[in-house]
Design an enzyme around this catalytic site. Structure first.
Site, short mmCIF file in Angstrom:
data_model
loop_
_atom_site.label_atom_id
_atom_site.label_comp_id
_atom_site.label_asym_id
_atom_site.label_seq_id
_atom_site.Cartn_x
_atom_site.Cartn_y
_atom_site.Cartn_z
CG HIS A 92 23.08 -4.97 0.05
ND1 HIS A 92 24.26 -5.56 -0.28
CD2 HIS A 92 23.38 -3.96 0.91
CE1 HIS A 92 25.25 -4.95 0.37
NE2 HIS A 92 24.74 -3.98 1.09
NE ARG A 368 -3.63 -8.04 10.88
CZ ARG A 368 -3.68 -9.17 11.56
NH1 ARG A 368 -4.84 -9.80 11.70
NH2 ARG A 368 -2.60 -9.69 12.11
CG ASN A 371 -5.15 -4.79 -1.97
OD1 ASN A 371 -5.12 -3.57 -1.79
ND2 ASN A 371 -5.75 -5.34 -3.00
CG HIS A 375 -6.78 -4.35 5.62
ND1 HIS A 375 -6.44 -3.31 6.47
CD2 HIS A 375 -7.11 -5.39 6.43
CE1 HIS A 375 -6.55 -3.72 7.73
NE2 HIS A 375 -6.95 -4.96 7.73
CB SER A 403 -12.79 -11.15 0.52
OG SER A 403 -12.57 -10.01 1.32
CG HIS A 407 -11.12 -12.39 -4.63
ND1 HIS A 407 -11.37 -11.65 -3.51
CD2 HIS A 407 -9.83 -12.15 -4.97
CE1 HIS A 407 -10.28 -10.98 -3.16
NE2 HIS A 407 -9.33 -11.27 -4.04
#
Length: 506
Positions: A92, A368, A371, A375, A403, A407
């Site tokens: 499925h 959490r 990634n 993490h 972070s 980024h």
């Protein structure tokens, strides 16, 4: 009598037919129950396996505690497949993957037919891919220099320090700390300077910067994990530094947390490696198609004509759906296909690179689960250290700050300009949403809505700034001032939109 017999025969036939229908309906119901039961059983087995693995994951530790000449336990690695790999075993779920492939094929077919009908020629091309992945030789040279620096500088430096510090701990600690900080500074500065100096295309810049960040996290994780062992007085001389083979293997395995050994598989399935790399190529082509056909065209003339708030809102919401598809492609390509390909080649058995982030109902769980690789590094080397010294709240903020900076640093070097939309999203809204705890199904809907809208905003604003820097004149003559200024906002203001807004609020 004949009429009565005929009526009785019709009645008996009708009763028999109704009985057959009832039997068929009962069989279908039993079949549905069996299929549902089998699906639930397989799904429960998968979830139980992952929950069993989670019992050994991300256990807080006291870094630097050495007991019995063994490194203290933090994250424990166990042999397990990626969640999507196991879910694809269910027919499925596999059908949903097939539907996605069918929609992809139909989108390509629609574009080809549209080009033939309207333009009498097929406009599909690989130009955007060729441009984005340009300067292959320079990209490979930069990666090789970064990798060799980790191999021929970090490990010998750490080995020398760990082997000789006992003679004069204060002096050797100061020398090693200074040299390691200097190396980290050079690793962060030199590749970034080369990317900006040579103006590498976006995809090539992304490869260099991503490898720069990965190697930085690798060498920091290696030093942070082994320094307490080297500094412990009761550690044997032979245990103060891992051998070179362990360090070299750690540089290639798809994890950022250092351990002396990891669970391994018995063999490499090269057909599976080829399949995963093929999926990466497919995702790249699909993403390029979405960008070229759906995302970038509305922004290509940005700065050449009038721009209003109405246009901006339309473009943002128009970028939501293709942006979300690009996001899913990036997730599947990097965190599933790419990671599993390297895990297979290195026989790395713990392949929980992500969890079921698509089912979560709040951003705290999303951060959490989507990634696990990053993490785990943030938890083991940032969160636990700060939490032990300053408390959990400051540790959480520290993780968000790191972070956000990473980024924005990545996008800044990829696009060759600073437009801190993502930094604001992570550093402001990300922190606020982290404490917004929802546990209902509505929370999952809200998460998908806000995540999709955020991706649409990112695509719209960064695309607008990209094309504004091609269509609008520079504001400042100074290179650094122009780098940190927004050409899109200046073009917008120059076209009279700012005056319109001011008059509206006057």
């Amino acid at each position: 009598m004949d009429t009565l017999s005929s009526k009785n025969g019709i009645y008996v036939s009708k009763v028999t037919r109704d009985m057959e229908v009832d039997k068929l309906r009962s069989r279908i119901q039993v079949l549905q129950e069996d299929i549902t039961s089998e699906f639930r059983s397989q799904l429960s087995t998968i979830l139980e396996q992952h929950l069993a693995g989670l019992e050994h994951v991300s256990v807080p530790r006291e870094n630097g505690d050495v007991k019995g000449h063994k490194r203290s336990k933090g994250k424990q690695f166990v042999a397990r497949e990626s969640l999507l790999t196991e879910l694809f075993e269910i027919s499925h779920i596999r059908t949903i993957y097939h539907i996605f492939l069918a929609m992809l094929a139909l989108m390509f077919l629609h574009s080809i037919l549209y080009d033939l009908a309207e333009l009498n020629s097929i406009q599909l091309s690989l130009n955007i891919i060729v441009y984005a992945f340009g300067e292959v030789r320079l990209t490979a040279e930069l990666w090789l220099m970064m990798f060799c620096s980790a191999v021929f500088i970090v490990y010998p430096l750490f080995h020398f320090w760990a082997s000789h510090r006992s003679s004069n701990p204060a002096l050797f600690d100061w020398l090693f700390g200074s040299m390691f900080v200097a190396y980290c500074g050079c690793l962060l500065y030199l590749p970034a300077e080369q990317v900006l100096h040579h103006r590498l295309p976006p995809a090539s810049s992304f490869i260099v910067i991503l490898e720069q960040i990965r190697l930085f996290m690798k060498v920091y994780g290696f030093v942070r994990s082994n320094a307490p062992m080297a500094m412990a007085s009761e550690t044997k001389e032979s245990d103060r530094c891992p051998n070179f083979n362990k360090f070299l293997f750690y540089l290639f395995v798809p994890t950022l947390v250092y351990r002396d050994s990891y669970p391994r598989t018995s063999q490499v399935r090269w057909r599976l490696v080829a399949l995963h790399f093929g999926q990466v190529v497919g995702c790249v082509v699909y993403t390029a198609f979405l960008l070229e056909r759906l995302v970038l065209p509305p922004f290509q003339r940005y700065g050449l004509g009038q721009m209003t708030w109405r246009h901006l809102v339309v473009h943002v919401f128009g970028s939501v759906m293709p942006g979300m598809l690009c996001y899913l492609c990036a997730f599947f390509a990097l965190l599933h296909a790419w990671m599993n390909a390297f895990a297979e080649m290195t026989r790395f058995a713990d392949r929980m690179f992500y969890r079921d982030w698509w089912n979560v109902t709040n951003y705290a769980s999303f951060y959490r689960t989507w990634n696990i690789v990053v993490h785990d590094w943030l938890y083991e080397y940032i969160y636990t250290d700060v939490a032990r010294l300053r408390g959990k709240f400051l540790a959480t903020l520290s993780v968000f700050v790191v972070s956000s900076i990473v980024h924005e640093y990545t996008l800044m070097l990829v696009f060759n300009f600073c437009f801190p939309v993502l930094f604001i999203q992570f550093g402001v809204f990300g922190v606020l949403l982290h404490f917004f705890n929802v546990r209902s199904a509505g929370g999952n809907v809200l998460l998908w809505m806000t995540l999709s809208l955020g991706i649409g905003i990112d695509l719209a604003f960064y695309a607008a700034e990209w094309y504004a820097r091609q269509n609008c004149p520079s504001i400042y003559e100074n290179v650094y001032a122009d780098f940190f200024s927004s050409r899109a906002l200046s073009c917008w203001s120059g076209n009279g939109v700012a005056d319109t807004v001011v008059r509206a609020f006057a």
